[in-house]
Design a protein around this motif. Structure first.
Motif, PDB file in Angstrom:
ATOM      1  N   PHE A   1       0.807  -1.216   0.000  1.00 38.29           N
ATOM      2  CA  PHE A   1       0.000   0.000   0.000  1.00 38.29           C
ATOM      3  C   PHE A   1       0.852   1.284   0.000  1.00 38.29           C
ATOM      4  O   PHE A   1       0.494   2.262  -0.664  1.00 38.29           O
ATOM      5  CB  PHE A   1      -0.952   0.014   1.194  1.00 38.29           C
ATOM      6  CG  PHE A   1      -2.214  -0.799   0.974  1.00 38.29           C
ATOM      7  CD1 PHE A   1      -2.560  -1.254  -0.291  1.00 38.29           C
ATOM      8  CD2 PHE A   1      -3.049  -1.091   2.037  1.00 38.29           C
ATOM      9  CE1 PHE A   1      -3.711  -1.999  -0.498  1.00 38.29           C
ATOM     10  CE2 PHE A   1      -4.206  -1.834   1.842  1.00 38.29           C
ATOM     11  CZ  PHE A   1      -4.531  -2.285   0.577  1.00 38.29           C
TER      12      PHE A   1
ATOM     13  N   MET B   1      -6.134   3.703   3.142  1.00 36.87           N
ATOM     14  CA  MET B   1      -6.053   2.414   2.454  1.00 36.87           C
ATOM     15  C   MET B   1      -6.093   1.257   3.442  1.00 36.87           C
ATOM     16  O   MET B   1      -6.784   0.255   3.233  1.00 36.87           O
ATOM     17  CB  MET B   1      -4.775   2.345   1.613  1.00 36.87           C
ATOM     18  CG  MET B   1      -4.798   3.211   0.371  1.00 36.87           C
ATOM     19  SD  MET B   1      -3.275   3.016  -0.593  1.00 36.87           S
ATOM     20  CE  MET B   1      -3.580   4.177  -1.924  1.00 36.87           C
TER      21      MET B   1
ATOM     22  N   ALA C   1     -12.856  -6.808  -6.550  1.00 33.94           N
ATOM     23  CA  ALA C   1     -12.604  -5.462  -6.022  1.00 33.94           C
ATOM     24  C   ALA C   1     -11.105  -5.155  -6.014  1.00 33.94           C
ATOM     25  O   ALA C   1     -10.696  -4.014  -6.274  1.00 33.94           O
ATOM     26  CB  ALA C   1     -13.186  -5.333  -4.618  1.00 33.94           C
ATOM     27  N   ILE C   2     -10.277  -6.166  -5.729  1.00 35.95           N
ATOM     28  CA  ILE C   2      -8.825  -5.962  -5.752  1.00 35.95           C
ATOM     29  C   ILE C   2      -8.347  -5.721  -7.185  1.00 35.95           C
ATOM     30  O   ILE C   2      -7.445  -4.903  -7.428  1.00 35.95           O
ATOM     31  CB  ILE C   2      -8.101  -7.166  -5.118  1.00 35.95           C
ATOM     32  CG1 ILE C   2      -8.435  -7.264  -3.619  1.00 35.95           C
ATOM     33  CG2 ILE C   2      -6.599  -7.054  -5.315  1.00 35.95           C
ATOM     34  CD1 ILE C   2      -8.008  -6.071  -2.797  1.00 35.95           C
TER      35      ILE C   2
ATOM     36  N   ALA D   1      -9.133  -2.161  -7.838  1.00 37.25           N
ATOM     37  CA  ALA D   1      -8.242  -1.276  -7.079  1.00 37.25           C
ATOM     38  C   ALA D   1      -6.880  -1.159  -7.756  1.00 37.25           C
ATOM     39  O   ALA D   1      -6.242  -0.095  -7.718  1.00 37.25           O
ATOM     40  CB  ALA D   1      -8.078  -1.793  -5.657  1.00 37.25           C
TER      41      ALA D   1
ATOM     42  N   VAL E   1     -10.140   3.940  -5.753  1.00 40.39           N
ATOM     43  CA  VAL E   1      -9.357   2.845  -5.171  1.00 40.39           C
ATOM     44  C   VAL E   1      -9.822   2.563  -3.743  1.00 40.39           C
ATOM     45  O   VAL E   1     -10.006   1.403  -3.344  1.00 40.39           O
ATOM     46  CB  VAL E   1      -7.856   3.180  -5.194  1.00 40.39           C
ATOM     47  CG1 VAL E   1      -7.061   2.171  -4.360  1.00 40.39           C
ATOM     48  CG2 VAL E   1      -7.338   3.187  -6.627  1.00 40.39           C
ATOM     49  N   LEU E   2     -10.044   3.615  -2.972  1.00 41.30           N
ATOM     50  CA  LEU E   2     -10.504   3.434  -1.589  1.00 41.30           C
ATOM     51  C   LEU E   2     -11.878   2.775  -1.540  1.00 41.30           C
ATOM     52  O   LEU E   2     -12.143   1.918  -0.686  1.00 41.30           O
ATOM     53  CB  LEU E   2     -10.535   4.787  -0.865  1.00 41.30           C
ATOM     54  CG  LEU E   2      -9.167   5.426  -0.607  1.00 41.30           C
ATOM     55  CD1 LEU E   2      -9.332   6.838  -0.065  1.00 41.30           C
ATOM     56  CD2 LEU E   2      -8.357   4.575   0.375  1.00 41.30           C
TER      57      LEU E   2
ATOM     58  N   CYS F   1     -13.050   0.716  -3.784  1.00 45.08           N
ATOM     59  CA  CYS F   1     -12.829  -0.692  -4.135  1.00 45.08           C
ATOM     60  C   CYS F   1     -12.285  -1.483  -2.949  1.00 45.08           C
ATOM     61  O   CYS F   1     -12.686  -2.636  -2.718  1.00 45.08           O
ATOM     62  CB  CYS F   1     -11.867  -0.795  -5.317  1.00 45.08           C
ATOM     63  SG  CYS F   1     -12.569  -0.215  -6.872  1.00 45.08           S
ATOM     64  N   LEU F   2     -11.384  -0.888  -2.194  1.00 41.98           N
ATOM     65  CA  LEU F   2     -10.839  -1.585  -1.020  1.00 41.98           C
ATOM     66  C   LEU F   2     -11.921  -1.810   0.032  1.00 41.98           C
ATOM     67  O   LEU F   2     -11.945  -2.845   0.715  1.00 41.98           O
ATOM     68  CB  LEU F   2      -9.667  -0.797  -0.435  1.00 41.98           C
ATOM     69  CG  LEU F   2      -8.421  -0.703  -1.320  1.00 41.98           C
ATOM     70  CD1 LEU F   2      -7.370   0.186  -0.673  1.00 41.98           C
ATOM     71  CD2 LEU F   2      -7.841  -2.097  -1.590  1.00 41.98           C
TER      72      LEU F   2
ATOM     73  N   ARG G   1       1.009  -1.732  -9.193  1.00 42.02           N
ATOM     74  CA  ARG G   1      -0.388  -1.876  -9.582  1.00 42.02           C
ATOM     75  C   ARG G   1      -0.636  -3.192 -10.314  1.00 42.02           C
ATOM     76  O   ARG G   1      -1.682  -3.828 -10.136  1.00 42.02           O
ATOM     77  CB  ARG G   1      -0.818  -0.677 -10.419  1.00 42.02           C
ATOM     78  CG  ARG G   1      -0.819   0.620  -9.595  1.00 42.02           C
ATOM     79  CD  ARG G   1      -1.106   1.843 -10.424  1.00 42.02           C
ATOM     80  NE  ARG G   1      -2.461   1.811 -10.952  1.00 42.02           N
ATOM     81  CZ  ARG G   1      -2.956   2.734 -11.778  1.00 42.02           C
ATOM     82  NH1 ARG G   1      -2.187   3.744 -12.174  1.00 42.02           N
ATOM     83  NH2 ARG G   1      -4.197   2.651 -12.204  1.00 42.02           N
TER      84      ARG G   1
ATOM     85  N   TRP H   1      -3.557  -6.035  -9.340  1.00 46.12           N
ATOM     86  CA  TRP H   1      -4.691  -6.494 -10.148  1.00 46.12           C
ATOM     87  C   TRP H   1      -4.499  -7.928 -10.665  1.00 46.12           C
ATOM     88  O   TRP H   1      -5.480  -8.667 -10.791  1.00 46.12           O
ATOM     89  CB  TRP H   1      -4.993  -5.510 -11.276  1.00 46.12           C
ATOM     90  CG  TRP H   1      -4.064  -5.441 -12.448  1.00 46.12           C
ATOM     91  CD1 TRP H   1      -3.105  -4.506 -12.668  1.00 46.12           C
ATOM     92  CD2 TRP H   1      -4.036  -6.314 -13.589  1.00 46.12           C
ATOM     93  NE1 TRP H   1      -2.456  -4.744 -13.855  1.00 46.12           N
ATOM     94  CE2 TRP H   1      -3.021  -5.837 -14.452  1.00 46.12           C
ATOM     95  CE3 TRP H   1      -4.756  -7.434 -13.964  1.00 46.12           C
ATOM     96  CZ2 TRP H   1      -2.713  -6.472 -15.651  1.00 46.12           C
ATOM     97  CZ3 TRP H   1      -4.451  -8.069 -15.169  1.00 46.12           C
ATOM     98  CH2 TRP H   1      -3.448  -7.578 -15.997  1.00 46.12           C
TER      99      TRP H   1
END
Length: 433
Positions: free
Chosen positions: A254, A270, A308-309, A312, A321-322, A324-325, A384, A388
């Motif tokens: 993170f 995060m 979701a990851i 993100a 992104v937040l 999605c987390l 990243r 993913w």
């Protein structure tokens, strides 16, 4: 009936089901005890690595805590499972809670020294991991004994809600306490919370082992492992959780993700986002008590976590992104509710502790290995991409495991043979065990 009058009823149906709180005095005690303990534990969980960082200035020294904690967790988690089947679970919980309080006192004394020493911090970290491994199977296996069979999903939701509250408030308060009052004050709060916890545990009713329980042994641990291997539903819960955490647990990278998004300020958010998502699901979990297909929770929750990851890792807007987390956290909690319910509904009382020891490994080792995978992958593909691609691997592995273990998808608490036997056994037992 008008829509105006049905809306409040619909909203109330989403609220957490408090039936276990009302029906079991021991559950109420354990819930309050856990809330107090989690708050104090998270205080120490934040203060300890910060103190190591302050003493050494080395990221490697901080990361070494994970290595110190892993082996005791595995060894004592398995032994703790066998112990929970052969001893009074109340005594196990009480003894380990007192031991954790003494370790917190060691941290307090060391922090109060003019020149705090480094080695006691690692010693305590290993000791905490060992005592947690001993305690967790006794705690987890006690729930199935003190909560009515049809309230186990509600109990799992309430326990998760308690954990998420501690995960959000504990670190937040700990950061402020350490920054403004020092490590010793944070450890003093931890000692105080364990003192309160021990007093609450003293009020629990005795929880003796089954009549023909045997002493802890390697043979007994192997017997529990063979039982788990012979049950496709249980095997599916362990395998899916391990796969989801191994492939899609990116917490360790993170800090690098925040840098790439040019949002260093978002790092704390995060780490908290997953707990926020879990908390929201917990606060609206009333509907889960009416579901009987808990295997679907496990599969769909883990798949939602992975998707979701993926998002993100692909999105470039930090706020998305937040979100999605947070969605990942909600999916993880849904899967966790399914796993916990299936475990408590199907596992015989005489094996409950040993299987709880295996459960400790399934949801503890996965994140540890997942952090190693994420860090290594990030060094090879970039931050990243490591996130993913891990999410994609998570979704694919969940789909393959669900296809290989179809009994998990078709699990129904009303018709599953093990669940029916467990319910009948509990109803016929005078002690509710």
């Amino acid at each position: 009936m008008t829509s105006a009058t049905t809306l409040p009823a619909r909203l109330s149906a989403l609220l957490p089901d408090l039936s276990p709180w009302r029906s079991s005095a021991d559950f109420r005690l354990l819930w309050i005890q856990g809330l107090v303990t989690y708050f104090g534990s998270f205080m120490a969980l934040i203060a300890l690595p910060l103190q190591i960082k302050e003493l050494t200035g080395s990221p490697l020294a901080v990361g070494a805590m994970g290595a110190v904690e892993l082996v005791p967790l595995v060894v004592f988690g398995l032994y703790g499972g066998a112990l929970a089947d052969s001893a009074d679970r109340r005594k196990v919980i009480l003894g380990t809670e007192a031991g954790l309080g003494l370790l917190a006192l060691v941290l307090l004394v060391n922090a109060a020294l003019p020149d705090p020493m480094l080695w006691p911090l690692y010693l305590v970290a290993g000791g905490v991991s060992a005592l947690a491994g001993l305690q967790r199977p006794a705690l987890d296996s006690l729930i199935a004994r003190i909560v009515p069979h049809d309230q186990l999903t509600a109990a799992a939701a309430l326990n998760s809600l308690r954990w998420q509250f501690g995960a959000i408030t504990g670190p937040a308060v700990a950061g402020l306490v350490v920054a403004y009052a020092g490590h010793a004050t944070a450890y003093a709060v931890t000692v105080a919370t364990f003192t309160v916890s021990v007093l609450l545990c003293l009020r629990l009713a005795p929880a003796p082992p089954a009549e023909h329980a045997r002493k802890p042994s390697l043979h007994g641990i192997a017997e529990g492992a063979r039982y788990a291997w012979s049950r496709p539903v249980l095997l599916g819960t362990y395998a899916i959780d391990l796969a989801a955490m191994f492939f899609a647990f990116p917490n360790t990278i993170f800090p690098f993700l925040a840098d790439e998004l040019d949002a260093e300020w978002s790092l704390g958010l995060m780490y908290a986002a997953g707990s926020v998502g879990s908390l929201v699901l917990g606060l609206t979990s009333g509907w889960t008590s009416r579901v009987r297909r808990h295997g679907l929770f496990v599969v769909f929750g883990a798949a939602a976590w992975g998707l979701a990851i993926v998002a993100a890792g692909r999105l470039g807007n930090v706020w998305l992104v937040l979100v999605c987390l947070a969605l990942a956290g909600a999916g993880d909690m849904l899967s966790g509710l399914g796993r916990s319910t299936i475990w408590n509904q199907t596992i015989p009382e005489e094996l409950r502790g040993r299987l709880a020891g295996i459960e400790v490994l399934s949801y503890s080792v996965g994140p540890q290995l997942g952090q190693v995978r994420a860090g290594a992958m990030a060094g090879w593909t970039g931050t990243r991409a490591a996130i993913w691609t891990g999410g994609v691997a998570c979704v694919a592995s969940v789909a393959l495991l669900a296809a290989a273990l179809p009994k998990l998808l078709t699990y129904n608490s009303e018709t599953d043979a093990d669940a029916v036997r467990r319910r009948q056994s509990k109803e016929s037992s005078p002690s509710g065990a």
